[in-house]
Design a protein around this motif. Structure first.
Motif, PDB file in Angstrom:
ATOM      1  N   HIS A 217      27.204 -51.707   9.954  1.00 15.54           N
ATOM      2  CA  HIS A 217      26.342 -51.335   8.832  1.00 15.54           C
ATOM      3  C   HIS A 217      25.332 -50.248   9.212  1.00 15.54           C
ATOM      4  CE1 HIS A 217      27.900 -55.082   7.133  1.00 15.54           C
ATOM      5  NE2 HIS A 217      27.537 -55.669   8.261  1.00 15.54           N
ATOM      6  N   ALA A 218      25.373 -49.813  10.471  1.00 18.03           N
ATOM      7  CA  ALA A 218      24.380 -48.853  10.951  1.00 18.03           C
ATOM      8  C   ALA A 218      24.971 -47.465  11.216  1.00 18.03           C
ATOM      9  CB  ALA A 218      23.733 -49.376  12.238  1.00 18.03           C
ATOM     10  N   THR A 219      26.257 -47.317  10.944  1.00 21.72           N
ATOM     11  CA  THR A 219      26.916 -46.036  11.176  1.00 21.72           C
ATOM     12  C   THR A 219      27.597 -45.550   9.904  1.00 21.72           C
ATOM     13  OG1 THR A 219      28.888 -47.217  11.948  1.00 21.72           O
ATOM     14  CG2 THR A 219      27.309 -46.522  13.623  1.00 21.72           C
ATOM     15  N   GLY A 220      28.130 -44.345   9.944  1.00 21.25           N
ATOM     16  CA  GLY A 220      28.828 -43.801   8.778  1.00 21.25           C
ATOM     17  C   GLY A 220      27.909 -42.973   7.902  1.00 21.25           C
ATOM     18  N   PRO A 221      28.426 -42.464   6.799  1.00 19.67           N
ATOM     19  CA  PRO A 221      27.651 -41.560   5.940  1.00 19.67           C
ATOM     20  C   PRO A 221      26.534 -42.247   5.160  1.00 19.67           C
ATOM     21  CG  PRO A 221      29.809 -42.019   4.981  1.00 19.67           C
ATOM     22  CD  PRO A 221      29.821 -42.594   6.358  1.00 19.67           C
ATOM     23  N   ALA A 222      26.646 -43.570   4.970  1.00 20.59           N
ATOM     24  CA  ALA A 222      25.617 -44.277   4.183  1.00 20.59           C
ATOM     25  C   ALA A 222      25.210 -45.556   4.905  1.00 20.59           C
ATOM     26  CB  ALA A 222      26.152 -44.585   2.785  1.00 20.59           C
ATOM     27  N   PRO A 223      24.514 -45.449   6.048  1.00 18.02           N
ATOM     28  CA  PRO A 223      24.106 -46.648   6.798  1.00 18.02           C
ATOM     29  C   PRO A 223      23.128 -47.506   6.007  1.00 18.02           C
ATOM     30  CG  PRO A 223      23.000 -44.714   7.666  1.00 18.02           C
ATOM     31  CD  PRO A 223      24.007 -44.216   6.674  1.00 18.02           C
ATOM     32  N   ARG A 224      23.232 -48.809   6.209  1.00 19.85           N
ATOM     33  CA  ARG A 224      22.360 -49.745   5.498  1.00 19.85           C
ATOM     34  C   ARG A 224      21.410 -50.489   6.430  1.00 19.85           C
ATOM     35  NH1 ARG A 224      26.610 -53.161   2.116  1.00 19.85           N
ATOM     36  NH2 ARG A 224      27.729 -53.034   4.106  1.00 19.85           N
ATOM     37  N   ILE A 225      21.602 -50.315   7.724  1.00 24.13           N
ATOM     38  CA  ILE A 225      20.708 -50.918   8.715  1.00 24.13           C
ATOM     39  C   ILE A 225      20.307 -49.855   9.716  1.00 24.13           C
ATOM     40  CG2 ILE A 225      20.607 -52.526  10.688  1.00 24.13           C
ATOM     41  CD1 ILE A 225      22.284 -54.474   9.108  1.00 24.13           C
ATOM     42  N   ARG A 226      19.043 -49.905  10.134  1.00 28.10           N
ATOM     43  CA  ARG A 226      18.522 -48.977  11.141  1.00 28.10           C
ATOM     44  C   ARG A 226      18.036 -49.786  12.336  1.00 28.10           C
ATOM     45  NH1 ARG A 226      15.347 -46.615   7.960  1.00 28.10           N
ATOM     46  NH2 ARG A 226      13.297 -47.410   8.529  1.00 28.10           N
ATOM     47  N   MET A 227      18.532 -49.473  13.517  1.00 26.70           N
ATOM     48  CA  MET A 227      18.075 -50.157  14.725  1.00 26.70           C
ATOM     49  C   MET A 227      16.896 -49.397  15.313  1.00 26.70           C
ATOM     50  SD  MET A 227      21.507 -51.605  16.633  1.00 26.70           S
ATOM     51  CE  MET A 227      22.708 -50.393  16.082  1.00 26.70           C
ATOM     52  N   LEU A 228      15.784 -50.111  15.525  1.00 26.21           N
ATOM     53  CA  LEU A 228      14.544 -49.485  15.977  1.00 26.21           C
ATOM     54  C   LEU A 228      14.356 -49.552  17.489  1.00 26.21           C
ATOM     55  CD1 LEU A 228      11.995 -50.752  13.280  1.00 26.21           C
ATOM     56  CD2 LEU A 228      13.512 -48.758  13.207  1.00 26.21           C
ATOM     57  N   ALA A 229      14.901 -50.570  18.116  1.00 16.21           N
ATOM     58  CA  ALA A 229      14.710 -50.730  19.570  1.00 16.21           C
ATOM     59  C   ALA A 229      15.737 -51.710  20.104  1.00 16.21           C
ATOM     60  CB  ALA A 229      13.297 -51.222  19.875  1.00 16.21           C
ATOM     61  N   VAL A 230      16.012 -51.590  21.403  1.00 21.51           N
ATOM     62  CA  VAL A 230      16.925 -52.508  22.070  1.00 21.51           C
ATOM     63  C   VAL A 230      16.202 -53.155  23.243  1.00 21.51           C
ATOM     64  CG1 VAL A 230      17.895 -50.682  23.545  1.00 21.51           C
ATOM     65  CG2 VAL A 230      19.224 -52.752  23.082  1.00 21.51           C
ATOM     66  N   ALA A 231      16.441 -54.457  23.445  1.00 23.38           N
ATOM     67  CA  ALA A 231      15.706 -55.233  24.453  1.00 23.38           C
ATOM     68  C   ALA A 231      16.423 -55.189  25.795  1.00 23.38           C
ATOM     69  CB  ALA A 231      15.529 -56.670  23.978  1.00 23.38           C
TER      70      ALA A 231
END
Length: 330
Positions: A217-231
């Motif tokens: 859901h975070a890739t492609g032309p119309a992403p719906r989720i944005r990842m802000l940080a990785v632990a």
């Protein structure tokens, strides 16, 4: 009638041959593995744990020369399936997936019919999956600092998803809140899929989970989720554009949902050694590594002793947080 020297020699030779044949027969009977191996997965079919288990089981089947058959036994935060591994016959023909919750966390939350440290034998750590902070793509939070600032300014405003009390997503978020000095309301779900769906729908403000659940859901032309940080200690190869929490000023926010292969306690050491060698061989397969890394995971490996020490350190870390936060299962 006394035996001649020649007769004695003939009998001795026949006896030696008999011993050799008997020894060969016994060796053939005890060679491992000589039959199919059951691989218990304590989670439902179709999830990330099940998918990775099936990928590894196929590699082991090819390497060991016998079928390695996945058997899903979900329920009770992994306790049902893990308990079945713990009580299985310790002959190497029942092994399974052991992960974060039943091996390092659940003992601090549940009354359990088995003791992970006493009743299970670590075989090999196979993967660490650094957790990631995700928000809806329309969220006003462009980075963790903005989210933290808003949560501090409005302590009752934000809520967050998890896959239940004591899950990796729940404990990761509790650690995040502590490190950031903020508050947010816990909204538990019955699994990662419904939690992701509500994040996309905007019903929860943020969710800390494995990147593999966010990536579709975070890739492609119309992403719906944005990842802000990785632990993670450093940026993850599969997520080069996502900064670590350490880069953003939270150096202790390093958390993975991990899993490995376990067997019943008392499984012969030589069997554990064979399984460990074949697992480590499978983890070096280029195609397998590419799959894991493309989903934000980190291939592990190593000895049973290293896996055992890792479990002990994780258990101590999360038991302390559970007691400190007085976390209870509902």
């Amino acid at each position: 009638m006394p035996m001649t020297t020649a007769t004695i020699r003939l009998l001795a030779g026949a006896f030696a041959v008999g011993l050799s044949l008997a020894s060969a027969g016994a060796s053939a009977q005890t060679a491992y593995p000589a039959q199919a191996i059951k691989f218990i997965v304590p989670y439902a079919a179709g999830g990330s744990s099940d998918t990775r288990s099936r990928q590894l089981a196929q590699k082991l089947s090819d390497s060991l020369g016998v079928p390695v058959v996945v058997d899903n036994k979900p329920g009770a935060s992994g306790n049902i399936g893990t308990g079945q591994i713990a009580t299985a016959k310790a002959d190497g023909y029942t092994i399974g997936l052991g992960n974060f919750a039943p091996l390092a966390v659940n003992k601090a939350l549940y009354t359990m019919p088995f003791d992970p440290a006493r009743d299970l034998a670590p075989v090999a750590l196979i993967e660490r999956g650094p957790m990631a902070l995700g928000v809806n793509d329309k969220s006003p939070y462009a980075n963790p600092a903005a989210l933290i600032e808003d949560a501090k300014r409005n302590p009752e405003k934000l809520n967050y998803a998890s896959t239940g009390a004591g899950s990796a997503s729940h404990l990761s978020t509790e650690l995040f809140k502590e490190q950031a000095g903020m508050n947010a309301t816990h909204v538990p779900y019955r699994g990662g899929a419904p939690a992701v769906n509500d994040l996309i729908a905007g019903n929860v403000d943020f969710y800390i989970e494995l990147p593999s659940l966010f990536l579709p859901h975070a890739t492609g032309p119309a992403p719906r989720i944005r990842m802000l940080a990785v632990a993670a200690d450093k940026r993850v190869p599969g997520l080069p554009g996502v900064p670590t929490f350490k880069e953003l000023g939270l150096p202790d926010m390093v958390v993975s949902n991990w899993f490995g292969v376990i067997a019943p306690a008392g499984t012969p050491p030589e069997v554990i050694k064979i399984l460990n060698e074949h697992i480590n061989r499978a983890l070096q397969d280029r195609q397998y590594r590419e799959i894991v890394e493309s989903q934000g995971g980190e291939v592990a490996g190593g000895t049973p002793e290293q896996f055992q020490a890792f479990i002990a350190s994780e258990s101590a870390r999360w038991t302390q947080l559970i007691q400190q936060k007085q976390i209870k299962v509902q």
